[in-house]
Design an enzyme around this catalytic site. Structure first.
Site, PDB file in Angstrom:
ATOM      1  N   HIS A 128      -3.309   7.005   3.308  1.00 32.58           N
ATOM      2  CA  HIS A 128      -3.784   5.764   2.683  1.00 32.58           C
ATOM      3  C   HIS A 128      -5.225   5.479   3.084  1.00 32.58           C
ATOM      4  O   HIS A 128      -5.570   5.478   4.271  1.00 32.58           O
ATOM      5  CB  HIS A 128      -2.859   4.608   3.094  1.00 32.58           C
TER       6      HIS A 128
ATOM      7  N   ASN B 153     -10.186   0.243  -0.102  1.00 37.47           N
ATOM      8  CA  ASN B 153      -8.718   0.248  -0.111  1.00 37.47           C
ATOM      9  C   ASN B 153      -8.230  -0.347  -1.431  1.00 37.47           C
ATOM     10  O   ASN B 153      -8.391  -1.538  -1.666  1.00 37.47           O
ATOM     11  CB  ASN B 153      -8.242  -0.589   1.088  1.00 37.47           C
TER      12      ASN B 153
ATOM     13  N   CYS C 292       0.797  -1.241   0.000  1.00 35.05           N
ATOM     14  CA  CYS C 292       0.000   0.000   0.000  1.00 35.05           C
ATOM     15  C   CYS C 292       0.827   1.287   0.000  1.00 35.05           C
ATOM     16  O   CYS C 292       0.412   2.269  -0.611  1.00 35.05           O
ATOM     17  CB  CYS C 292      -0.984  -0.012   1.165  1.00 35.05           C
TER      18      CYS C 292
HETATM   19  N1  COA Z   1     -19.324  -8.186   8.688  1.00 39.91           N
HETATM   20  C1  COA Z   1     -19.803  -8.510   9.882  1.00 39.91           C
HETATM   21  N2  COA Z   1     -19.037  -8.944  10.904  1.00 39.91           N
HETATM   22  C2  COA Z   1     -17.724  -9.036  10.667  1.00 39.91           C
HETATM   23  C3  COA Z   1     -17.133  -8.721   9.422  1.00 39.91           C
HETATM   24  C4  COA Z   1     -18.003  -8.267   8.410  1.00 39.91           C
HETATM   25  N3  COA Z   1     -17.551  -7.917   7.179  1.00 39.91           N
HETATM   26  N4  COA Z   1     -15.805  -8.913   9.500  1.00 39.91           N
HETATM   27  C5  COA Z   1     -15.552  -9.344  10.742  1.00 39.91           C
HETATM   28  N5  COA Z   1     -16.703  -9.415  11.448  1.00 39.91           N
HETATM   29  C6  COA Z   1     -16.894  -9.842  12.822  1.00 39.91           C
HETATM   30  C7  COA Z   1     -15.775 -10.704  13.359  1.00 39.91           C
HETATM   31  O1  COA Z   1     -15.976 -12.043  12.978  1.00 39.91           O
HETATM   32  C8  COA Z   1     -15.910 -10.484  14.844  1.00 39.91           C
HETATM   33  O2  COA Z   1     -16.936 -11.291  15.308  1.00 39.91           O
HETATM   34  P1  COA Z   1     -16.792 -12.024  16.746  1.00 39.91           P
HETATM   35  O3  COA Z   1     -16.677 -10.910  17.749  1.00 39.91           O
HETATM   36  O4  COA Z   1     -18.066 -12.812  16.848  1.00 39.91           O
HETATM   37  O5  COA Z   1     -15.549 -12.837  16.661  1.00 39.91           O
HETATM   38  C9  COA Z   1     -16.376  -9.032  14.947  1.00 39.91           C
HETATM   39  O6  COA Z   1     -16.884  -8.689  13.657  1.00 39.91           O
HETATM   40  C10 COA Z   1     -15.289  -8.079  15.330  1.00 39.91           C
HETATM   41  O7  COA Z   1     -14.152  -8.364  14.524  1.00 39.91           O
HETATM   42  P2  COA Z   1     -12.846  -7.560  14.708  1.00 39.91           P
HETATM   43  O8  COA Z   1     -11.822  -8.095  13.773  1.00 39.91           O
HETATM   44  O9  COA Z   1     -12.473  -7.480  16.145  1.00 39.91           O
HETATM   45  O10 COA Z   1     -13.334  -6.101  14.245  1.00 39.91           O
HETATM   46  P3  COA Z   1     -12.537  -4.781  14.169  1.00 39.91           P
HETATM   47  O11 COA Z   1     -13.271  -3.721  14.883  1.00 39.91           O
HETATM   48  O12 COA Z   1     -11.065  -4.951  14.489  1.00 39.91           O
HETATM   49  O13 COA Z   1     -12.639  -4.417  12.611  1.00 39.91           O
HETATM   50  C11 COA Z   1     -11.308  -4.473  10.630  1.00 39.91           C
HETATM   51  C12 COA Z   1     -12.074  -5.294  11.661  1.00 39.91           C
HETATM   52  C13 COA Z   1     -10.674  -5.435   9.629  1.00 39.91           C
HETATM   53  C14 COA Z   1     -12.299  -3.565   9.912  1.00 39.91           C
HETATM   54  C15 COA Z   1     -10.230  -3.632  11.346  1.00 39.91           C
HETATM   55  O14 COA Z   1      -9.461  -4.416  12.207  1.00 39.91           O
HETATM   56  C16 COA Z   1      -9.323  -2.945  10.372  1.00 39.91           C
HETATM   57  O15 COA Z   1      -9.737  -2.117   9.595  1.00 39.91           O
HETATM   58  N6  COA Z   1      -8.013  -3.270  10.394  1.00 39.91           N
HETATM   59  C17 COA Z   1      -7.087  -2.727   9.457  1.00 39.91           C
HETATM   60  C18 COA Z   1      -7.276  -3.428   8.156  1.00 39.91           C
HETATM   61  C19 COA Z   1      -6.616  -2.751   7.020  1.00 39.91           C
HETATM   62  O16 COA Z   1      -6.844  -1.601   6.797  1.00 39.91           O
HETATM   63  N7  COA Z   1      -5.811  -3.506   6.288  1.00 39.91           N
HETATM   64  C20 COA Z   1      -5.158  -3.074   5.127  1.00 39.91           C
HETATM   65  C21 COA Z   1      -4.084  -2.147   5.495  1.00 39.91           C
HETATM   66  S1  COA Z   1      -3.165  -1.762   4.098  1.00 39.91           S
END
Ligand code: COA
Length: 315
Positions: free
Chosen positions: A242, A272, A108
Site C-alpha cells: 500500500h 495515498n 485501504c
Molecule cells: N508540513 C509541515 N509540518 C507538519 C506537517 C506538514 N504537512 N504535518 C505535520 N507537521 C508537523 C507537526 O505539526 C509536528 O509539529 P510539532 O513537532 O511542532 O508538533 C511535526 O510536523 C511532526 O509531526 P509528527 O506527526 O510527529 O510527524 P511524523 O514524523 O509522525 O509524520 C506522518 C507524520 C503523518 C507523515 C506520519 O505519521 C505517517 O505517515 N503516518 C501514517 C499515515 C498514513 O499513512 N495514514 C494512512 C494509512 S492508510
C-alpha cells in the site's frame, strides 16, 4: 483465480507540494522527507464513478472478456457522491454489466478483501469471471486546512478482471479494531425525532499510531502468508505494498530484509489513494511488463479499522 486484465485512471489535476505550501504551513522539503510524496492526482471536475467505469473498461479490454461474461462485480470504496445505490451499481450501468454487484468498505486494504471474496466464491463453484474495481477519493474526506492529513492523499480508480485459474495462492485478512486512529463522520439527514448532536468531522488521524500498526501488521501478515503456502522470502519476486508513506514502505522492506528492487512504488507521483493505491500500482507494473510468468507477487495493505490484508499471487 487468475488475473486476466488490469486498468486504471487517475484525475488530470496534478497538485505539487509547492502548490500545497501556497495555502498551508508546509513545505516540499517536509512532505518529501516525511512521506516520499512529490505530487498527487486530485479530483477536480471528474466524478469518481466515471473514472472507475473507464478503469473497468480498460481491464475488461485487456482480459478479452465481454460484459456478459461476468458472474460477480465487487467494488472497493470508502466514499463517493452516491449514498445509494452502491458504487458497483452505478458503474455497472455505465459499462453494461448485469451480474450481482456490491460495494465493500475495507478502506485501504480493500483490494485484498475483494480478492478474498472473489476467490471464496470461485472456490465454492459459484463464479468463474469476476470484476473488481477499487475506486477512492480520499481528498474529499480531508480538511484542506489540516496539513497533517491533506498532504498525504490522492484520488484514483483501478480495476482487475479475474478468471479461472489457480494463481491466487493465499489471502489473509486481519482486523484490530481501533476507530480513533483513523476516522471521519458526517451528519445525516435530520428527522423530527433526532435529539442527539451530530457533527461533521473531516478525516482525523493519529499518524504515528497508524504508522506503527502499518509496519507491524504488514510484516507479520506477509511472513504468516508465506509460511501458510510453504514459501520463503527468497521465493518472492515483488511486493506490492500500500502506497501510504515511503517511510512505511522502507520500514517494511528493512524489517523483511528484502532489497529495494522487489518494491515497485508510485507514491512519489500519486500519494495515498486508499484501496486504489495497490491496484493502480499493479496496473502500471502489468502494463510496463515488469512481471514475468511464474513470478510470486505478494500484496500487503493496511488502513482504517484498523484493517490489514495480504495476498500471494503467481503471475
Ligand atoms: N508540513 C509541515 N509540518 C507538519 C506537517 C506538514 N504537512 N504535518 C505535520 N507537521 C508537523 C507537526 O505539526 C509536528 O509539529 P510539532 O513537532 O511542532 O508538533 C511535526 O510536523 C511532526 O509531526 P509528527 O506527526 O510527529 O510527524 P511524523 O514524523 O509522525 O509524520 C506522518 C507524520 C503523518 C507523515 C506520519 O505519521 C505517517 O505517515 N503516518 C501514517 C499515515 C498514513 O499513512 N495514514 C494512512 C494509512 S492508510
Amino acid at each position: 483465480m487468475k488475473i486476466l486484465g488490469t486498468g486504471s485512471v487517475v484525475p488530470k489535476k496534478l497538485v505539487t507540494n509547492d502548490m500545497l505550501s501556497e495555502f498551508l504551513d508546509t513545505s516540499d522539503e517536509w512532505i518529501t522527507t516525511r512521506t516520499g510524496i512529490g505530487t498527487r492526482h486530485v479530483i477536480s471536475d471528474e466524478h469518481l464513478e466515471d473514472m472507475a467505469a473507464e478503469a473497468a473498461l480498460k481491464a475488461i479490454e485487456m482480459s478479452g472478456k465481454k460484459p456478459g461474461d461476468f458472474d460477480l462485480f465487487i467494488c472497493s470504496n470508502v466514499v463517493n457522491e452516491y449514498v445509494t445505490p452502491s458504487l458497483a451499481c452505478v458503474i455497472s450501468e455505465k459499462i453494461g454489466l448485469s451480474c450481482p454487484c456490491f460495494d465493500v468498505n475495507a478502506a485501504c486494504p480493500g483490494f485484498m478483501f475483494t480478492l478474498d471474496i472473489a476467490e471464496s466464491y470461485y472456490k465454492a463453484g459459484r463464479v468463474k469471471t469476476v470484476l473488481i474495481v477499487c475506486a477512492d477519493e480520499p481528498t474529499r474526506m480531508c480538511d484542506w486546512a489540516d496539513r497533517s492529513t491533506c498532504v498525504l492523499f490522492g484520488d484514483g480508480a483501478a480495476a482487475v478482471v479475474l478468471g479461472e485459474g489457480d494463481n491466487i495462492l493465499a489471502t489473509r485478512l486481519h482486523s484490530q479494531p481501533s476507530v480513533d486512529k483513523l476516522w471521519e463522520r458526517r451528519v445525516l439527514e435530520p428527522t423530527p425525532y433526532i435529539t442527539k448532536t451530530e457533527v461533521n468531522t473531516p478525516l482525523q488521524m493519529k499518524g504515528r499510531d497508524v504508522f506503527k500498526f502499518a509496519v507491524t501488521a504488514s510484516t507479520t501478515e506477509v511472513e504468516a502468508l508465506l509460511e501458510s503456502i510453504g514459501k520463503t522470502k527468497d521465493d518472492v519476486s515483488y511486493y506490492i505494498v500500500h502506497q501510504a508513506n515511503m517511510r512505511i514502505i522502507d520500514a517494511i522492506k528493512n524489517y523483511l530484509g528484502e532489497p529495494e528492487s522487489k518494491f515497485p512504488t508510485n507514491i512519489a507521483d500519486h500519494g495515498n489513494s486508499s484501496s486504489a493505491s495497490c491496484t493502480i500500482l499493479l496496473d502500471s507494473c502489468v502494463r510496463n511488463g515488469l512481471f514475468k510468468e511464474g513470478d510470486l507477487i505478494v500484496f500487503s495493505a493496511f488502513g482504517a479499522g484498523l484493517l490489514s490484508g495480504a495476498a500471494a499471487i503467481v503471475w
